[in-house]
Design an enzyme around this catalytic site. Structure first.
Site, short mmCIF file in Angstrom:
data_model
loop_
_atom_site.label_atom_id
_atom_site.label_comp_id
_atom_site.label_asym_id
_atom_site.label_seq_id
_atom_site.Cartn_x
_atom_site.Cartn_y
_atom_site.Cartn_z
N ASP A 128 58.14 21.12 36.90
CA ASP A 128 56.87 20.47 37.19
C ASP A 128 55.91 20.86 35.81
O ASP A 128 55.96 21.92 35.21
CB ASP A 128 55.98 21.52 38.01
CG ASP A 128 56.65 21.50 39.47
OD1 ASP A 128 56.28 20.94 40.57
OD2 ASP A 128 58.01 22.02 39.45
N ASN B 50 54.26 28.77 33.30
CA ASN B 50 54.13 28.14 34.62
C ASN B 50 52.67 27.70 34.67
O ASN B 50 51.89 27.75 33.55
CB ASN B 50 54.92 28.71 35.80
CG ASN B 50 55.17 27.78 36.63
OD1 ASN B 50 54.31 27.22 37.39
ND2 ASN B 50 56.51 27.84 37.37
#
Lengths: 280, 553
Positions: B327, B406
């Site tokens: 992502d 992240n």
């Protein structure tokens, strides 16, 4: 969704047939046998609803298994954050099924554990909890809700909220008809200081700097306290900076019959009912 | 005693109170949930001003740019060793395997904090004691929300707070009472949707994204009216057939409708350009790409949207046809930097795929893309800005699905021109399998074997002009803690072992650490002034801890 409803309806029909068939036997056996016919499907509705013996059995089970945390009368134990289960129906608008799931699965992230009860036992507990749950106003007498709106805005809205309009100094009244009996509501208007809702205790604050503030107490420890002041702002104080004095009287003025008649109070409640779409 | 008289007297003594009471009564008579009640909290001008008021922290990153760089200077490299806890707040709710990921907001000495499992509080910033607690009555058949029952914070406007929920709703609260003013559904959680980010308030809009790219869902970014909750616009991150971007997918509406592309991390905002910048997540299924040949736009991209309409202005895709669940849900960091002799408005991203990117945020032109970890997926980009892929994951030792970094916020230190982020060095092998694609069922499309022996972490400072490593501080394990910097030359970061630490921004030297007792996961510090003291807050485990140079009590 339709399919689920059909399953529930059909199994419920089965249940009723089975109950009829076993009516001559004792109620306890009846409960067990009825259950056999319905346990294949998840129930949305308590199959034991209204069954007095199930309520009684649930109460016995509750006092043995649940009362350590929630209290023998199910009103909770504040010091360990065990919630008042008599209030949960109105406060959280739970369905029977949701309470069933909470008993069986517990609440993740809290000390409420999952329980290994049989489904029948869980429904018995749900029946018991329904029986001790608080109920609201039933059959509210009809009165002029237009007048009620005017009265509410003149007397109540400064501190109380209905839907999203009004103040936050006093409790939100949107659910007042679902939460309280008419007698309780009347008493709280006539004698507001007799029973003050938790979180709305009136306090006076005298600061070392000479400020004199009124408000309602939200939280307190040995060194600090947190209030909503009469400006309806969140304010916190350290105890070495300010003296906190709890007031015996509520900030809510008492409305005698001569100031607010029974009919006017009913008008206000009719307004609340219409504004919130409440069907108590 | 007539209490009414008493209260009226006290009000007469206070003109401010009197005028507000009139305002309340008037708005109540209008029968509207009007923002006229909410004159006291921050307005849009305050949000635009960002860090201008030292006693406030009003948005997730402190300002719209996403730099997480506070101008406060009371705590310095010289005195930070004297930093000590002032109070802790216990949330009493936890998330196994995840973190207490929130960034508290603060205004007028009151902290507004969200927690795991959709708890929320107003907390006195001086004592750590709460005014109110909210707990959402969540359904017990959550989908994505059950796997990550976290929340990253409130948005605030006036007396209103905005929070998203694990059953994919958006709520507005009265910040004085913790009461819900409105509650609207963003999407059907039963299919796989959830929401975890801190809403971005821009002018008269509350902008949110959605989680659930591991399920057969289609991602979106939405704007809502703060007063009513009415939706103003929606940008679908996966196009419909015939729309721009659909040429990067098979010609199959069903595949597009479950194409993933979650938008579960906050975006940033440029008021001059009126553009919001938002990261888009993985395509679905995560690891199995045979059903979705093509680049799969706008998955794993950064999108720049017109804040008024939600229209796409430009995009850049970091990981075309992602097979590794990388992502691109990172905080896009906006800054003005010198670039080859002239000043450029840029947006910077440290990406899960292991590359650090600098783009012109007006045009979307790629200026720099360079690895900041030992990623074996790719080592360089071609002339068009596409990665030259060396390893699709089947050969092992890529970054694992959690990535080279992240969503934990990085920081940008202006002047030093350092982009400082948490880097993860990991090694994993991906084995795709054809999935079932059922609504409400997690749909990873394979399994991943992570080599636990090889993992490590580091706090890394990159020169934004070159992407070169300027300094690093290594951690024993891959870390999920976020980063904040202050203008006094400090960097605050957390690690997987539970340490909250301060570093010299120029050298990376560790100056101070405090063991919080639980790993710092997904959260970054925030800071503000209170009674002349600079406070620094960090959530960890179930605990929110406040630090200052001297005890307040």
């Amino acid at each position: 969704m339709l399919l689920l409803q059909q399953i529930v309806t059909s199994s419920f029909t089965l249940f009723r047939i089975a109950c009829r068939a076993y009516r001559p036997t004792s109620a306890i056996v009846l409960v067990g046998l009825c259950w056999v016919s319905i346990s294949a499907h998840a129930q949305e509705i308590n199959p034991l609803a209204g069954n007095a013996r199930a309520q009684y059995a649930g109460g016995v089970l509750f006092r043995a298994q649940c009362a350590t945390c929630h209290g023998a009368d199910a009103t909770g134990i504040e010091s360990i954050d065990a919630p008042d289960l008599t209030a949960m129906w109105r406060e959280r608008a739970y369905s029977d099924r949701q309470v069933f799931d909470i008993i069986r699965d517990g609440i993740a992230g809290t000390i409420m554990p999952p329980h290994d009860f049989t489904e029948t036992e869980v429904w018995m507990l749900v029946s018991f909890l329904r029986s001790v749950g608080e109920s609201g106003v039933e059959n509210l007498p009809v009165a002029d809700s237009g007048l009620g709106a005017t009265l509410f805005n003149n007397h109540c809205a400064e501190c109380h909220r209905v839907t999203n309009a009004g103040g936050v100094l006093g409790p939100n009244l949107s659910d007042v008809l679902r939460r309280n009996s008419l007698a309780d509501i009347t008493a709280s208007v006539r004698q507001p200081s007799a029973l003050i809702t938790s979180g709305y205790k009136a306090v006076r604050v005298n600061t070392n700097a000479g400020e004199n503030i009124q408000g309602v107490l939200k939280n307190e420890d040995a060194f600090s306290f947190q209030i909503v002041d009469t400006n309806q702002q969140l304010r916190a104080f350290r105890k070495h900076d300010a003296v906190l004095t709890e007031q015996r009287e509520s900030l809510m003025p008492a409305f005698a019959e001569s100031e607010l008649s029974e009919q006017e109070l009913l008008a206000i409640l009719n307004y609340i009912q219409s504004a919130t779409g409440a069907t108590p | 005693m007539n209490l009414r008289d008493v209260t009226m007297q006290s009000r007469k003594a206070n003109g401010r109170a009197r005028s507000k009471v009139v305002g309340l009564a008037v708005s109540a008579m209008l029968f509207s949930a009007s923002l006229t009640q909410a004159q006291d909290g921050p307005d849009y001008e305050d949000l635009l001003a960002g860090f201008a008021d030292a006693e406030r922290w009003l948005t997730y990153s402190g300002d719209y740019s996403g730099k997480r760089h506070s101008p406060l200077t009371q705590i310095t490299p010289e005195n930070v060793a004297r930093l000590r806890p002032v109070w802790t707040f216990q949330a009493g709710t936890t998330t196994r395997g995840r973190g207490f990921e929130t960034t508290p907001l603060v205004d007028d000495g009151v902290l507004y904090v969200t927690g795991s499992n959709n708890y929320a509080w107003a907390i006195d910033a001086r004592s750590g004691r709460s005014f109110w607690q909210y707990q959402r009555n969540l359904p017990n058949n959550l989908t994505y929300g059950a796997s990550a029952p976290v929340n990253r914070g409130f948005g605030m406007l006036g007396n209103r707070l905005f929070m998203v929920t694990l059953d994919a709703h958006l709520l507005a609260f009265d910040r004085r009472s913790g009461e819900v003013l409105w509650d609207i559904e963003l999407a059907d959680y039963r299919i796989g949707y959830a929401a975890t980010l801190a809403p971005l308030v821009v002018d008269d809009k509350v902008i949110v994204g959605i989680s659930g790219g591991e399920y057969a869902t289609r991602g979106f970014i939405d704007a809502y009216d703060p007063e009513t909750g009415a939706r103003l616009w929606r940008f679908n991150t996966i196009p419909r057939p015939g729309e721009p971007g659909s040429e990067t997918w098979p010609d199959d509406p069903e595949i597009l409708a479950r194409g993933g592309g979650g938008t579960w991390m906050n975006g940033s905002y440029d008021p001059e350009l009126n553009l919001i910048y938002w990261g888009v997540g993985n395509p679905n299924p995560d690891y199995y790409g045979d059903q979705r040949p093509g680049d799969n736009l706008y998955s794993n991209s950064l999108v720049a949207l017109d804040a008024d309409t939600g229209e796409l202005r430009w995009h850049y895709q970091f990981t075309p046809h992602d097979l590794n669940d990388w992502d691109s849900n990172h905080m896009p960091v906006l800054a003005e930097i010198e670039w080859q002799g002239s000043s450029r408005q840029v947006v910077m991203v440290g990406n899960r795929n292991g590359f650090f990117y600098v783009l012109d945020r007006v045009t979307g032109e790629l200026l720099l893309g360079k690895p900041f970890t030992a990623t074996t997926w790719a080592r360089e980009l071609d002339a068009d800005g596409r990665p030259i892929i060396l390893n699709d994951g089947s050969q092992g030792c890529l970054p694992d699905p959690w990535g080279s970094t992240n969503f934990m916020p990085p920081t940008f230190y202006p002047g030093l021109d350092l982009f400082i982020l948490t880097a993860r060095e990991t090694c994993a092998t991906f084995v795709p399998e054809e999935p079932a694609n059922q609504p409400g069922v997690a749909n990873f499309g394979g399994v991943v074997y992570i080599d636990g022996e090889q993992g490590s972490g580091a706090l890394r400072a990159l020169d934004v002009h070159t992407g070169d490593l300027v300094w690093e501080f290594t951690y024993p394990s891959p870390t999920f803690g976020g980063v904040m910097s202050t203008a006094s030359g400090l960097v605050f970061a957390g690690d997987h072992e539970g340490n909250f630490m301060a570093f010299d921004a120029q050298t990376g030297e560790n100056l101070w650490h405090y063991q919080t007792g639980s790993r710092i996961w997904g959260a970054a510090a925030m800071t503000f002034m209170l009674d002349g003291q600079q406070l620094v807050l960090i959530p960890s485990g179930t605990t929110l801890t406040a630090f200052a140079l001297e005890p307040l009590n």
